[in-house]
Design an enzyme around this catalytic site. Structure first.
Site, mmCIF file in Angstrom:
data_model
loop_
_atom_site.group_PDB
_atom_site.id
_atom_site.type_symbol
_atom_site.label_atom_id
_atom_site.label_comp_id
_atom_site.label_asym_id
_atom_site.label_seq_id
_atom_site.Cartn_x
_atom_site.Cartn_y
_atom_site.Cartn_z
ATOM 1 N N ASN A 13 -46.913 38.609 139.247
ATOM 2 C CA ASN A 13 -45.772 38.963 138.315
ATOM 3 C C ASN A 13 -46.156 38.551 137.058
ATOM 4 O O ASN A 13 -45.475 38.416 136.084
ATOM 5 C CB ASN A 13 -44.537 38.115 138.805
ATOM 6 C CG ASN A 13 -44.602 36.632 138.933
ATOM 7 O OD1 ASN A 13 -45.706 36.231 138.369
ATOM 8 N ND2 ASN A 13 -43.724 36.047 139.550
ATOM 9 N N ARG A 64 -42.597 26.705 132.621
ATOM 10 C CA ARG A 64 -41.438 25.938 133.530
ATOM 11 C C ARG A 64 -40.622 24.848 132.713
ATOM 12 O O ARG A 64 -41.131 24.536 131.439
ATOM 13 C CB ARG A 64 -42.603 25.098 134.442
ATOM 14 C CG ARG A 64 -43.184 25.708 135.814
ATOM 15 C CD ARG A 64 -41.919 26.209 136.702
ATOM 16 N NE ARG A 64 -42.737 26.809 137.756
ATOM 17 C CZ ARG A 64 -42.663 28.174 137.967
ATOM 18 N NH1 ARG A 64 -42.130 28.774 136.746
ATOM 19 N NH2 ARG A 64 -43.218 28.851 139.086
ATOM 20 N N GLN A 95 -33.524 24.084 138.924
ATOM 21 C CA GLN A 95 -32.701 25.302 139.205
ATOM 22 C C GLN A 95 -32.092 25.449 140.429
ATOM 23 O O GLN A 95 -32.563 25.078 141.426
ATOM 24 C CB GLN A 95 -33.788 26.306 139.218
ATOM 25 C CG GLN A 95 -34.679 26.648 137.531
ATOM 26 C CD GLN A 95 -35.529 27.521 137.786
ATOM 27 O OE1 GLN A 95 -36.135 27.938 136.628
ATOM 28 N NE2 GLN A 95 -35.757 28.241 138.595
ATOM 29 N N HIS A 103 -33.494 32.427 135.691
ATOM 30 C CA HIS A 103 -35.285 32.681 135.861
ATOM 31 C C HIS A 103 -35.336 34.004 136.691
ATOM 32 O O HIS A 103 -35.359 33.945 137.783
ATOM 33 C CB HIS A 103 -35.629 31.583 136.947
ATOM 34 C CG HIS A 103 -37.131 31.260 137.130
ATOM 35 N ND1 HIS A 103 -37.808 30.522 137.704
ATOM 36 C CD2 HIS A 103 -37.999 32.328 136.682
ATOM 37 C CE1 HIS A 103 -38.939 30.454 137.751
ATOM 38 N NE2 HIS A 103 -39.170 31.838 137.062
#
Ligand code: NAD
Length: 353
Positions: free
Chosen positions: A117, A251, A280, A304
């Site tokens: 990604n 992060r 998260q 996210h």
């Protein structure tokens, strides 16, 4: 073999959209393939606390598949309970939610779908830089409110041209960000990384390696581990150029949330943007959901999702299946996917060891 996967719940949306592969509804597309091979697949989104499905099911799982988007935190304590665990697969990039040192001690392999990604994130970084520098979010909010006061937006809107942009980390994502910034004619493109870019790669984007970053825009593109946790804190923020923009899609825990909020509110930072949060899902009262600069803008935070576009999900689901298939067939893993194996760090990106 028992394969446990912790994914997020996509609800009716994921039933309607089967390309949402990273959800408990669509199970990374693994169900029939694994069943046909005679293996058990358990999928859950319930990941917090001793009574969670995750903590109950991990006890006898052979393989764990997680994602950074809805991270199951694989602590030392959980690893000690997971007596059969041999392989942790991260469907995506970034395995900081796993205690890698504890995995090393137990000779558990940790592998991720390297590169799956990185374009998705690099595009999001460029978008985030632009929306901060150009003061986009308050401008759009004004339009939705029905107002029209150009001066209130233009007083804090700039061009990216002629600005100094620096990346902390010039790996796959950081380098792709630099590549995508070339046509904007920035004053300088800088990178801070203990791994030096090959000379021809640095030359191709006109990037200089520096020992400290004095920039208009800082983008964070390094992994989270011992020496990057809280790297951006009250002290380091004092050394930022006054009014700099900071983008963090790496992060959440690389930045001290309260220090960033204070820096935004004082104007030391003009903006903070990104999609990663220290824990998260982010709690409702997380300060970076609402922190603003003194002119009422400068917040480009989103959930996210930069690395989980539909294009990225296809790649990381296929990559996770490939890692699993190699493991089940006793074949070697692709070297670039291996984070820890055989009791050691294999990757060179989680610090100089
Ligand atoms: P990569 O391994 O290709 O590059 C990481 C780079 O960071 C390496 O060059 C490494 O040397 C450098 N680095 C490590 N420690 C550093 C430090 N202390 N200071 C400066 N540089 C340092 O990884 P990548 O594919 O570019 O991904 C980077 C990170 O981005 C991942 O670890 C992950 O945390 C994050 N990520 C986020 C998303 C998302 O959806 N938001 C998706 C993918 C990756």
């Amino acid at each position: 073999m028992k394969v446990l996967s912790v994914l997020y719940s996509g609800g009716q949306t994921a039933i309607n959209e089967p390309r949402l592969l990273g959800t408990i509804e669509n199970k990374l597309g693994l169900t029939e393939w694994l069943q046909a091979r005679g293996h058990e697949l358990v999928v859950t989104d319930d990941k917090e606390g001793a009574d969670s499905d995750f903590q109950k099911e991990i006890v006898d799982a052979d393989v764990l598949i997680t994602t950074p988007f809805h991270p199951a935190y694989v602590t030392r304590e959980i690893i000690s309970k997971a007596k059969n665990l041999k392989l942790c697969i991260t469907a995506g990039v970034g395995s900081d939610h796993i205690d890698l040192n504890a995995a090393i001690e137990r000779h558990i392999t940790v592998a991720e779908v390297t590169g799956s990604n990185v374009v998705s994130v690099a595009e999001h970084v460029v978008m985030s830089i632009l929306l901060l520098v150009r003061n986009f979010v308050p401008a759009h909010e004004m339009i939705e409110r029905g107002d029209w006061q150009v001066s209130d937006i233009a007083r804090n809107a700039y061009d990216l041209e002629n600005k100094v942009v620096g990346t902390i980390g010039a790996g796959r994502i950081g380098y792709r960000v630099l590549q995508r910034l070339v046509p904007f004619n920035c004053k300088e493109l800088l990178y801070y990384d203990y791994n030096e870019l090959p000379a021809d790669a640095a030359k191709a984007v006109g990037a200089c390696r520096v020992a400290s970053l004095e920039c208009d825009v800082v983008t964070i593109n390094c992994p989270l581990y011992e020496s990057t946790r809280n790297l951006i804190n009250r002290d380091t923020l004092k050394h930022f150029k006054k009014g700099a923009w900071l983008v963090n899609t790496a992060r959440g825990a690389i930045c001290d949330r309260n220090a960033v909020k204070e820096a935004l509110e004082s104007g030391q930072l003009n903006g903070y943007s990104g999609d990663v949060w220290d824990v998260q899902p982010a709690p409702r009262d997380h300060p970076l959901r609402t922190a603003k600069n003194p002119l009422g803008g400068g917040n480009g935070m989103v959930p996210h999702y930069s690395g989980t576009t539909l294009d990225a999900q296809k790649r990381y689901a296929e990559g996770a299946k490939d890692i699993l298939e190699r493991f089940l067939d006793g074949k070697a893993q692709e070297p670039q996917n291996v984070i820890v194996d055989g009791g050691a760090y294999i990757t060179k990106t989680y610090g100089q060891r």
